[in-house]
Each structure stands twice: as structure tokens, then as C-alpha cells.
Design a protein around this motif. Structure first.
Motif, PDB file in Angstrom:
ATOM      1  N   MET A 279       0.802  -1.191   0.000  1.00 13.06           N
ATOM      2  CA  MET A 279       0.000   0.000   0.000  1.00 13.06           C
ATOM      3  C   MET A 279       0.855   1.269   0.000  1.00 13.06           C
ATOM      4  SD  MET A 279      -3.313   0.959   1.073  1.00 13.06           S
ATOM      5  CE  MET A 279      -3.944   2.403   1.729  1.00 13.06           C
ATOM      6  N   PHE A 280       1.910   1.264   0.834  1.00  9.98           N
ATOM      7  CA  PHE A 280       2.798   2.424   0.860  1.00  9.98           C
ATOM      8  C   PHE A 280       3.543   2.584  -0.461  1.00  9.98           C
ATOM      9  CE2 PHE A 280       2.459   1.561   5.454  1.00  9.98           C
ATOM     10  CZ  PHE A 280       2.002   2.794   5.852  1.00  9.98           C
ATOM     11  N   ARG A 281       3.856   1.451  -1.071  1.00  9.87           N
ATOM     12  CA  ARG A 281       4.556   1.496  -2.342  1.00  9.87           C
ATOM     13  C   ARG A 281       3.693   2.172  -3.405  1.00  9.87           C
ATOM     14  NH1 ARG A 281       7.545  -3.919  -4.191  1.00  9.87           N
ATOM     15  NH2 ARG A 281       8.783  -3.518  -2.374  1.00  9.87           N
ATOM     16  N   ARG A 282       2.422   1.815  -3.433  1.00  9.40           N
ATOM     17  CA  ARG A 282       1.507   2.429  -4.404  1.00  9.40           C
ATOM     18  C   ARG A 282       1.339   3.920  -4.138  1.00  9.40           C
ATOM     19  NH1 ARG A 282      -3.307  -1.999  -4.750  1.00  9.40           N
ATOM     20  NH2 ARG A 282      -2.072  -3.605  -5.770  1.00  9.40           N
TER      21      ARG A 282
ATOM     22  N   TRP B  18       4.521   5.752  -5.373  1.00  9.64           N
ATOM     23  CA  TRP B  18       4.599   5.905  -6.831  1.00  9.64           C
ATOM     24  C   TRP B  18       3.512   6.832  -7.361  1.00  9.64           C
ATOM     25  CZ3 TRP B  18       8.924   5.317  -8.941  1.00  9.64           C
ATOM     26  CH2 TRP B  18       9.818   4.351  -8.502  1.00  9.64           C
ATOM     27  N   PHE B  19       2.352   6.823  -6.718  1.00  6.83           N
ATOM     28  CA  PHE B  19       1.298   7.747  -7.126  1.00  6.83           C
ATOM     29  C   PHE B  19       1.750   9.193  -6.890  1.00  6.83           C
ATOM     30  CE2 PHE B  19      -2.402  10.375  -6.097  1.00  6.83           C
ATOM     31  CZ  PHE B  19      -3.109  10.248  -7.277  1.00  6.83           C
ATOM     32  N   THR B  20       2.341   9.454  -5.713  1.00 12.41           N
ATOM     33  CA  THR B  20       2.807  10.802  -5.383  1.00 12.41           C
ATOM     34  C   THR B  20       3.958  11.213  -6.299  1.00 12.41           C
ATOM     35  OG1 THR B  20       2.191  10.387  -3.079  1.00 12.41           O
ATOM     36  CG2 THR B  20       3.650  12.269  -3.511  1.00 12.41           C
TER      37      THR B  20
ATOM     38  N   ALA C 168       5.870  14.491 -10.790  1.00 15.83           N
ATOM     39  CA  ALA C 168       6.516  14.566 -12.109  1.00 15.83           C
ATOM     40  C   ALA C 168       5.577  15.204 -13.124  1.00 15.83           C
ATOM     41  CB  ALA C 168       6.932  13.172 -12.565  1.00 15.83           C
ATOM     42  N   GLY C 169       4.300  14.891 -13.027  1.00 19.54           N
ATOM     43  CA  GLY C 169       3.324  15.495 -13.929  1.00 19.54           C
ATOM     44  C   GLY C 169       3.209  16.996 -13.725  1.00 19.54           C
ATOM     45  N   VAL C 170       3.168  17.445 -12.482  1.00 24.13           N
ATOM     46  CA  VAL C 170       3.092  18.876 -12.177  1.00 24.13           C
ATOM     47  C   VAL C 170       4.357  19.575 -12.671  1.00 24.13           C
ATOM     48  CG1 VAL C 170       3.084  20.548 -10.280  1.00 24.13           C
ATOM     49  CG2 VAL C 170       1.495  18.625 -10.249  1.00 24.13           C
ATOM     50  N   TRP C 171       5.512  18.951 -12.418  1.00 27.80           N
ATOM     51  CA  TRP C 171       6.785  19.544 -12.855  1.00 27.80           C
ATOM     52  C   TRP C 171       6.836  19.666 -14.380  1.00 27.80           C
ATOM     53  CZ3 TRP C 171      10.817  17.347 -15.735  1.00 27.80           C
ATOM     54  CH2 TRP C 171      11.977  18.113 -15.805  1.00 27.80           C
TER      55      TRP C 171
END
Length: 117
Positions: free
Chosen positions: A1-4, A7-9, A14-17
Motif C-alpha cells: 500500500m505504501f509502495r503504491r 509511486w502515485f505521489t 513529475a506530472g506537475v513539474w
């Protein structure tokens, strides 16, 4: 769960950047921005040309002073107007000859450079 969640964050960041970078580049390519950049470069080039012209003028003045000193044409401090004494005007030999020749012996043909050929 933490891994997901990690990677989501990371993906969202990266998308915002990437979106921010693309928007900045697009703003640089708008006509107003391009015109402002061109105007800034023109002003900068004008300043460089002005500096170059001032350097050339200073160099010319310095070289003229050196040549005047070498030729003995330096200004005389005793003269009130501090004017450089220059040699008298030179006359062209052809003009002197033309004046000494009587008018009747001069050629009647005149040269007009504006005449059609």
C-alpha cells in the motif's frame, strides 16, 4: 500500500513539474514574449554599438594626438584660442596651370558627368 502511494505521489509530482515546464516554454513562444525578447536584444545591441563607437572615437582622438605630436602640430599654449597650427592649403598643379593658361588656349570641351552617354 505504501509502495503504491509513493509511486502515485512521485507520478503526480513529475506530472506537475512537466506541466509547469511546458507552460513556461509555451509562454516564451507567444508573439508578445517574442517581441519583447527581440526588443531587449535590439536595445542590448544598440548599447554595444554605442560602446563600440565611443571606443573608436577615443582611439581616433588618441591616434590623432599621437600623429600631431609626431608631426609637430601640437597646439601652442600661448595662443588664446588654442587652435592647432596647420600648414597652408595645397593647390593642385592642374588648377594652377589652368589659371596661368590664357582663356583662348583652353579647350572648349567641358565634361559634364550628368550628361547621358
Amino acid at each position: 500500500m505504501f509502495r503504491r502511494a509513493f509511486w502515485f505521489t512521485a507520478g503526480a509530482a513529475a506530472g506537475v513539474w512537466a506541466t509547469t515546464k511546458v507552460n513556461r516554454q509555451l509562454k516564451k513562444l507567444t508573439p508578445e514574449s517574442l517581441a519583447a525578447q527581440a526588443a531587449d536584444k535590439a536595445v542590448e545591441a544598440g548599447h554595444r554599438l554605442k560602446d563600440f563607437a565611443l571606443d573608436v572615437k577615443a582611439g581616433m582622438t588618441q591616434r590623432e594626438d599621437e600623429l600631431n605630436d609626431a608631426l609637430g602640430l601640437s597646439s601652442d599654449p600661448d595662443r588664446p584660442d588654442n587652435v592647432t597650427a596647420l600648414p597652408g592649403p595645397r593647390r593642385l598643379r592642374a588648377l594652377e596651370h589652368d589659371k596661368t593658361t590664357p582663356r583662348s588656349n583652353r579647350s572648349a570641351v567641358t565634361y559634364n558627368r550628368n550628361e547621358d552617354h
